[in-house]
Design a protein around this motif. Structure first.
Motif, PDB file in Angstrom:
ATOM      1  N   ILE A  26     -12.403  30.758   0.051  1.00 17.38           N
ATOM      2  CA  ILE A  26     -12.841  29.468  -0.489  1.00 17.38           C
ATOM      3  C   ILE A  26     -14.268  29.138  -0.048  1.00 17.38           C
ATOM      4  O   ILE A  26     -15.081  28.674  -0.854  1.00 17.38           O
ATOM      5  CB  ILE A  26     -11.871  28.336  -0.085  1.00 17.38           C
ATOM      6  N   THR A  27     -14.587  29.403   1.206  1.00 15.77           N
ATOM      7  CA  THR A  27     -15.937  29.137   1.693  1.00 15.77           C
ATOM      8  C   THR A  27     -16.959  29.979   0.932  1.00 15.77           C
ATOM      9  O   THR A  27     -18.030  29.481   0.570  1.00 15.77           O
ATOM     10  CB  THR A  27     -16.037  29.395   3.212  1.00 15.77           C
ATOM     11  N   ASN A  28     -16.642  31.235   0.666  1.00 13.80           N
ATOM     12  CA  ASN A  28     -17.568  32.087  -0.088  1.00 13.80           C
ATOM     13  C   ASN A  28     -17.763  31.575  -1.512  1.00 13.80           C
ATOM     14  O   ASN A  28     -18.894  31.595  -2.027  1.00 13.80           O
ATOM     15  CB  ASN A  28     -17.088  33.534  -0.102  1.00 13.80           C
ATOM     16  N   LEU A  29     -16.702  31.130  -2.149  1.00 15.35           N
ATOM     17  CA  LEU A  29     -16.831  30.572  -3.497  1.00 15.35           C
ATOM     18  C   LEU A  29     -17.703  29.311  -3.488  1.00 15.35           C
ATOM     19  O   LEU A  29     -18.589  29.153  -4.337  1.00 15.35           O
ATOM     20  CB  LEU A  29     -15.458  30.238  -4.078  1.00 15.35           C
ATOM     21  N   LEU A  30     -17.443  28.434  -2.537  1.00  6.39           N
ATOM     22  CA  LEU A  30     -18.233  27.205  -2.438  1.00  6.39           C
ATOM     23  C   LEU A  30     -19.696  27.517  -2.132  1.00  6.39           C
ATOM     24  O   LEU A  30     -20.600  26.933  -2.728  1.00  6.39           O
ATOM     25  CB  LEU A  30     -17.640  26.270  -1.385  1.00  6.39           C
ATOM     26  N   GLU A  31     -19.917  28.443  -1.219  1.00  9.43           N
ATOM     27  CA  GLU A  31     -21.296  28.797  -0.857  1.00  9.43           C
ATOM     28  C   GLU A  31     -22.033  29.413  -2.050  1.00  9.43           C
ATOM     29  O   GLU A  31     -23.219  29.131  -2.257  1.00  9.43           O
ATOM     30  CB  GLU A  31     -21.302  29.764   0.331  1.00  9.43           C
ATOM     31  N   PHE A  32     -21.346  30.215  -2.838  1.00 11.32           N
ATOM     32  CA  PHE A  32     -21.956  30.793  -4.034  1.00 11.32           C
ATOM     33  C   PHE A  32     -22.408  29.691  -4.988  1.00 11.32           C
ATOM     34  O   PHE A  32     -23.517  29.719  -5.520  1.00 11.32           O
ATOM     35  CB  PHE A  32     -20.982  31.743  -4.734  1.00 11.32           C
ATOM     36  N   LEU A  62     -20.644  19.697  -3.512  1.00  7.79           N
ATOM     37  CA  LEU A  62     -20.068  20.952  -3.027  1.00  7.79           C
ATOM     38  C   LEU A  62     -20.194  21.096  -1.516  1.00  7.79           C
ATOM     39  O   LEU A  62     -19.275  21.588  -0.856  1.00  7.79           O
ATOM     40  CB  LEU A  62     -20.734  22.139  -3.730  1.00  7.79           C
ATOM     41  N   VAL A  63     -21.308  20.650  -0.960  1.00  6.42           N
ATOM     42  CA  VAL A  63     -21.481  20.677   0.498  1.00  6.42           C
ATOM     43  C   VAL A  63     -20.419  19.795   1.156  1.00  6.42           C
ATOM     44  O   VAL A  63     -19.814  20.180   2.162  1.00  6.42           O
ATOM     45  CB  VAL A  63     -22.912  20.247   0.898  1.00  6.42           C
ATOM     46  N   GLU A  64     -20.160  18.633   0.577  1.00  6.86           N
ATOM     47  CA  GLU A  64     -19.125  17.739   1.111  1.00  6.86           C
ATOM     48  C   GLU A  64     -17.735  18.365   0.968  1.00  6.86           C
ATOM     49  O   GLU A  64     -16.911  18.284   1.879  1.00  6.86           O
ATOM     50  CB  GLU A  64     -19.180  16.379   0.404  1.00  6.86           C
ATOM     51  N   THR A  65     -17.473  18.994  -0.156  1.00 10.02           N
ATOM     52  CA  THR A  65     -16.191  19.674  -0.354  1.00 10.02           C
ATOM     53  C   THR A  65     -16.013  20.782   0.679  1.00 10.02           C
ATOM     54  O   THR A  65     -14.931  20.938   1.256  1.00 10.02           O
ATOM     55  CB  THR A  65     -16.102  20.264  -1.775  1.00 10.02           C
ATOM     56  N   LYS A  66     -17.072  21.532   0.922  1.00  8.71           N
ATOM     57  CA  LYS A  66     -17.020  22.613   1.917  1.00  8.71           C
ATOM     58  C   LYS A  66     -16.713  22.051   3.301  1.00  8.71           C
ATOM     59  O   LYS A  66     -15.910  22.613   4.044  1.00  8.71           O
ATOM     60  CB  LYS A  66     -18.348  23.370   1.916  1.00  8.71           C
ATOM     61  N   LYS A  68     -15.125  19.184   4.018  1.00  7.33           N
ATOM     62  CA  LYS A  68     -13.730  18.714   4.029  1.00  7.33           C
ATOM     63  C   LYS A  68     -12.756  19.883   4.097  1.00  7.33           C
ATOM     64  O   LYS A  68     -11.752  19.822   4.814  1.00  7.33           O
ATOM     65  CB  LYS A  68     -13.447  17.875   2.778  1.00  7.33           C
ATOM     66  N   PHE A  69     -13.051  20.937   3.351  1.00  6.16           N
ATOM     67  CA  PHE A  69     -12.178  22.107   3.377  1.00  6.16           C
ATOM     68  C   PHE A  69     -12.169  22.738   4.768  1.00  6.16           C
ATOM     69  O   PHE A  69     -11.110  23.111   5.277  1.00  6.16           O
ATOM     70  CB  PHE A  69     -12.613  23.143   2.328  1.00  6.16           C
ATOM     71  N   SER A  70     -13.335  22.843   5.390  1.00  5.05           N
ATOM     72  CA  SER A  70     -13.430  23.414   6.735  1.00  5.05           C
ATOM     73  C   SER A  70     -12.613  22.596   7.733  1.00  5.05           C
ATOM     74  O   SER A  70     -11.890  23.157   8.567  1.00  5.05           O
ATOM     75  CB  SER A  70     -14.891  23.469   7.176  1.00  5.05           C
ATOM     76  N   ASP A  71     -12.696  21.268   7.633  1.00  9.20           N
ATOM     77  CA  ASP A  71     -11.902  20.395   8.499  1.00  9.20           C
ATOM     78  C   ASP A  71     -10.413  20.622   8.262  1.00  9.20           C
ATOM     79  O   ASP A  71      -9.623  20.731   9.205  1.00  9.20           O
ATOM     80  CB  ASP A  71     -12.235  18.918   8.253  1.00  9.20           C
ATOM     81  N   PHE A  72     -10.021  20.699   6.996  1.00 15.30           N
ATOM     82  CA  PHE A  72      -8.619  20.895   6.625  1.00 15.30           C
ATOM     83  C   PHE A  72      -8.084  22.225   7.158  1.00 15.30           C
ATOM     84  O   PHE A  72      -7.034  22.274   7.794  1.00 15.30           O
ATOM     85  CB  PHE A  72      -8.479  20.843   5.101  1.00 15.30           C
ATOM     86  N   ILE A  73      -8.815  23.289   6.905  1.00 13.68           N
ATOM     87  CA  ILE A  73      -8.320  24.622   7.249  1.00 13.68           C
ATOM     88  C   ILE A  73      -8.284  24.823   8.761  1.00 13.68           C
ATOM     89  O   ILE A  73      -7.447  25.559   9.279  1.00 13.68           O
ATOM     90  CB  ILE A  73      -9.147  25.724   6.533  1.00 13.68           C
ATOM     91  N   SER A  74      -9.162  24.136   9.492  1.00 13.86           N
ATOM     92  CA  SER A  74      -9.194  24.283  10.953  1.00 13.86           C
ATOM     93  C   SER A  74      -7.957  23.674  11.609  1.00 13.86           C
ATOM     94  O   SER A  74      -7.638  24.008  12.748  1.00 13.86           O
ATOM     95  CB  SER A  74     -10.465  23.665  11.536  1.00 13.86           C
ATOM     96  N   GLU A  75      -7.255  22.796  10.901  1.00 15.46           N
ATOM     97  CA  GLU A  75      -6.056  22.157  11.451  1.00 15.46           C
ATOM     98  C   GLU A  75      -4.785  22.948  11.178  1.00 15.46           C
ATOM     99  O   GLU A  75      -3.711  22.595  11.676  1.00 15.46           O
ATOM    100  CB  GLU A  75      -5.915  20.748  10.880  1.00 15.46           C
ATOM    101  N   ILE A  76      -4.874  24.018  10.406  1.00 13.97           N
ATOM    102  CA  ILE A  76      -3.687  24.796  10.063  1.00 13.97           C
ATOM    103  C   ILE A  76      -3.421  25.803  11.180  1.00 13.97           C
ATOM    104  O   ILE A  76      -4.325  26.541  11.581  1.00 13.97           O
ATOM    105  CB  ILE A  76      -3.865  25.493   8.704  1.00 13.97           C
TER     106      ILE A  76
END
Length: 91
Positions: A26-32, A62-66, A68-76
């Protein structure tokens, strides 16, 4: 009447992943996409001498989505499996 095609759907991601794998994908897709909009803005500045406001706004989203996603995935928890299903719909 014009020859219009019906909306199309394409499966982009469909699988089970570890949190680390999901983060990478997901991070690679967002970064692209972030880089795409950076290039679009740069191109607009060179060709037209002005910013591409639409690309800059989308890049910010997209930067904000990235983030939020990073925060979300770090809690799993490690070892947890995640199923990701992503479809692209084109109309």
């Amino acid at each position: 009447m014009q020859n219009e095609k019906a909306p199309q759907k394409f499966v982009l991601i469909d699988g089970t992943f570890t949190p680390a794998e999901a983060k990478e994908i997901i991070t690679n897709l967002l970064e692209f996409k972030i880089q795409f909009h950076s290039r679009e803005n740069f191109s607009s500045e060179i060709r037209q001498g002005k910013e591409d406001k639409k690309s800059l706004q989308r890049k910010e989203q997209l930067v904000e989505t990235k983030r939020k996603f990073s925060d979300f995935i770090s809690e799993i928890p490690v070892g947890k499996q995640l199923h990701i299903h992503s479809v692209i719909s084109i109309e």
